[in-house]
Design a protein around this motif. Structure first.
Motif, mmCIF file in Angstrom:
data_model
loop_
_atom_site.group_PDB
_atom_site.id
_atom_site.type_symbol
_atom_site.label_atom_id
_atom_site.label_comp_id
_atom_site.label_asym_id
_atom_site.label_seq_id
_atom_site.Cartn_x
_atom_site.Cartn_y
_atom_site.Cartn_z
ATOM 1 N N ALA A 106 24.266 51.807 92.806
ATOM 2 C CA ALA A 106 25.139 51.181 93.801
ATOM 3 C C ALA A 106 26.275 52.147 94.131
ATOM 4 O O ALA A 106 27.416 51.945 93.769
ATOM 5 C CB ALA A 106 25.693 49.868 93.244
ATOM 6 N N PRO A 107 25.944 53.239 94.842
ATOM 7 C CA PRO A 107 26.935 54.299 95.025
ATOM 8 C C PRO A 107 27.935 54.063 96.162
ATOM 9 O O PRO A 107 28.886 54.808 96.290
ATOM 10 C CB PRO A 107 26.062 55.513 95.335
ATOM 11 C CG PRO A 107 24.836 54.949 95.971
ATOM 12 C CD PRO A 107 24.654 53.560 95.455
ATOM 13 N N VAL A 108 27.712 53.047 96.979
ATOM 14 C CA VAL A 108 28.567 52.877 98.157
ATOM 15 C C VAL A 108 29.740 51.954 97.836
ATOM 16 O O VAL A 108 29.543 50.862 97.315
ATOM 17 C CB VAL A 108 27.759 52.270 99.332
ATOM 18 C CG1 VAL A 108 28.630 52.138 100.571
ATOM 19 C CG2 VAL A 108 26.525 53.093 99.608
ATOM 20 N N ARG A 109 30.943 52.383 98.163
ATOM 21 C CA ARG A 109 32.123 51.519 98.007
ATOM 22 C C ARG A 109 32.327 50.877 99.392
ATOM 23 O O ARG A 109 32.730 51.547 100.347
ATOM 24 C CB ARG A 109 33.304 52.375 97.588
ATOM 25 C CG ARG A 109 34.563 51.643 97.109
ATOM 26 C CD ARG A 109 35.163 50.761 98.148
ATOM 27 N NE ARG A 109 36.567 50.464 97.907
ATOM 28 C CZ ARG A 109 37.304 49.857 98.801
ATOM 29 N NH1 ARG A 109 36.795 49.468 99.952
ATOM 30 N NH2 ARG A 109 38.563 49.612 98.557
ATOM 31 N N PRO A 110 32.001 49.574 99.527
ATOM 32 C CA PRO A 110 32.066 48.977 100.872
ATOM 33 C C PRO A 110 33.503 48.825 101.364
ATOM 34 O O PRO A 110 34.428 48.660 100.581
ATOM 35 C CB PRO A 110 31.413 47.598 100.685
ATOM 36 C CG PRO A 110 31.499 47.310 99.226
ATOM 37 C CD PRO A 110 31.544 48.630 98.505
ATOM 38 N N GLN A 111 33.637 48.887 102.666
ATOM 39 C CA GLN A 111 34.934 48.596 103.276
ATOM 40 C C GLN A 111 35.224 47.098 103.110
ATOM 41 O O GLN A 111 34.319 46.273 103.238
ATOM 42 C CB GLN A 111 34.851 48.938 104.761
ATOM 43 C CG GLN A 111 36.135 48.758 105.508
ATOM 44 C CD GLN A 111 35.952 49.034 106.988
ATOM 45 O OE1 GLN A 111 35.343 48.249 107.720
ATOM 46 N NE2 GLN A 111 36.457 50.170 107.437
ATOM 47 N N VAL A 112 36.494 46.778 102.860
ATOM 48 C CA VAL A 112 36.878 45.366 102.694
ATOM 49 C C VAL A 112 37.544 44.882 103.990
ATOM 50 O O VAL A 112 38.582 45.408 104.403
ATOM 51 C CB VAL A 112 37.827 45.188 101.490
ATOM 52 C CG1 VAL A 112 38.338 43.748 101.419
ATOM 53 C CG2 VAL A 112 37.112 45.580 100.195
ATOM 54 N N VAL A 113 36.919 43.888 104.589
ATOM 55 C CA VAL A 113 37.378 43.357 105.887
ATOM 56 C C VAL A 113 37.802 41.903 105.679
ATOM 57 O O VAL A 113 37.038 41.108 105.116
ATOM 58 C CB VAL A 113 36.229 43.433 106.921
ATOM 59 C CG1 VAL A 113 36.672 42.890 108.267
ATOM 60 C CG2 VAL A 113 35.714 44.857 107.050
ATOM 61 N N ALA A 114 38.997 41.575 106.128
ATOM 62 C CA ALA A 114 39.514 40.212 105.918
ATOM 63 C C ALA A 114 38.962 39.268 106.981
ATOM 64 O O ALA A 114 39.200 39.454 108.183
ATOM 65 C CB ALA A 114 41.034 40.233 105.976
ATOM 66 N N HIS A 115 38.232 38.271 106.538
ATOM 67 C CA HIS A 115 37.566 37.319 107.430
ATOM 68 C C HIS A 115 38.561 36.289 107.958
ATOM 69 O O HIS A 115 39.079 35.477 107.201
ATOM 70 C CB HIS A 115 36.455 36.620 106.635
ATOM 71 C CG HIS A 115 35.610 35.701 107.444
ATOM 72 N ND1 HIS A 115 35.557 34.349 107.216
ATOM 73 C CD2 HIS A 115 34.762 35.945 108.467
ATOM 74 C CE1 HIS A 115 34.713 33.797 108.049
ATOM 75 N NE2 HIS A 115 34.200 34.736 108.825
ATOM 76 N N ARG A 116 38.880 36.362 109.240
ATOM 77 C CA ARG A 116 39.892 35.498 109.876
ATOM 78 C C ARG A 116 41.269 35.717 109.228
ATOM 79 O O ARG A 116 42.083 34.802 109.199
ATOM 80 C CB ARG A 116 39.507 34.026 109.797
ATOM 81 C CG ARG A 116 38.068 33.732 110.202
ATOM 82 C CD ARG A 116 37.738 32.257 110.149
ATOM 83 N NE ARG A 116 36.302 32.025 110.222
ATOM 84 C CZ ARG A 116 35.715 30.854 110.131
ATOM 85 N NH1 ARG A 116 36.442 29.771 109.991
ATOM 86 N NH2 ARG A 116 34.398 30.744 110.196
ATOM 87 N N GLY A 117 41.511 36.901 108.675
ATOM 88 C CA GLY A 117 42.720 37.170 107.890
ATOM 89 C C GLY A 117 42.443 36.864 106.431
ATOM 90 O O GLY A 117 41.282 36.726 106.023
#
Ligand code: G3P
Ligand code: CA
Length: 278
Positions: free
Chosen positions: A9-20
């Motif tokens: 699991a080498p990918v560090r995903p981007q963290v996106v705030a859902h509706r804030g």
């Protein structure tokens, strides 16, 4: 426990705030977005709808029943009517009874225009990505995407390198954006795996694909099928450690979460929800 990247699991995903940061704050309010940014969210997700007088506002539902106790559809009201409403109290209806609660800036609790959200992101001290979802069906059809692209042009965000991507469950809506602003990345949202064999032949080669976490829990193989076609994956709505672990295992590149602080804590050891509350 804090999750660690592994060879699998080498990918560090981007963290996106859902509706804030909408787990603790009323969704789609400026307060929810500021909280998400201050927690370190790398991206902000929002839904957009058109008002009767042609403004794009950040609202999920077709009408105001859930968030303001009114039956009116967003599309039938002018922006000025919407701006008078409190769309935050439903989230914490007993707040008025708390004598010790700090006095709240009411401007954080109102309907937010897309323009204001984009200005907030543009003015922030670091790059902030925006994942903007156009909601369909709507009486205004393609006017939503037309207004969206006009707004992006005002920011110069229709060009390559834009921090914006446009998402939709509507292939037609995304195709319109592709025509008007070919440099803007697009995300084909997916809530039924049966749609994938149809959509995979119709979407652009460089489009992203956005399946719901429910689909991936039931059918993780779907992620492999999407990857095999060369598409990166952004997943919604990832709110638990277990679901984040699944996303890491599947190599997704963004997780869209109501709880960005928790996701950042699990991924990076950043201060978690509880730590920040102290
Ligand atoms: O990010 C995509 C996701 O938000 C789609 O579902 O209903 O929350 O808009 P919904
Ligand atoms: Ca959405």
């Amino acid at each position: 426990m804090i999750l660690v990247m592994t060879a699998e699991a080498p990918v560090r995903p981007q963290v996106v705030a859902h509706r804030g940061a909408s787990y603790e704050n009323a969704e789609h309010t400026l307060g929810a977005y500021v909280a998400a940014l201050d927690a370190g969210a790398e991206g902000l997700e929002c839904d957009v709808r058109l008002t009767a007088d042609g403004h794009l506002v950040c609202v999920h539902d077709r009408d105001l029943r859930r968030t303001a106790g009114r039956r009116d559809a967003i599309s039938t009201l002018d922006l000025a009517d919407l701006e008078r409403l409190d769309v935050a109290s439903w989230k914490n209806p007993w707040a008025d009874l708390d004598d010790e609660a700090p006095i709240r800036d009411e401007s954080l609790d109102r309907v937010l225009t897309l323009r204001k959200l984009l200005e907030t992101a543009a003015d922030y001290h670091r790059r902030v990505e925006l994942a903007i979802e156009t909601k369909h069906p709507t009486r205004y059809g393609g006017l939503v995407e037309k207004r969206l692209v006009e707004t992006l042009r005002d920011f110069g965000w229709h060009r390559e390198g834009t921090p914006v991507r446009v998402m939709s469950f509507s292939l037609t809506a995304l195709s319109r954006v592709d025509q008007m602003a070919p440099e803007v990345p697009l995300v084909m949202l997916l809530d039924k795996s049966a749609m994938w064999p149809v959509l995979r032949r119709m979407i652009g080669k460089d489009w992203l694909v956005g399946p719901g976490i429910d689909l991936l829990r039931e059918e993780p193989e779907l992620a492999r099928r999407i990857h095999r076609r060369g598409h990166d994956i952004h997943v919604w709505t990832v709110n638990t450690e277990e679901d984040l672990r699944l996303c890491l295992d599947l190599g997704v590149t963004a997780v869209i979460s109501d709880r960005p602080a928790l996701m950042l804590h699990l991924l990076d050891g950043a201060p978690g929800d509880e730590d920040r509350a102290r």
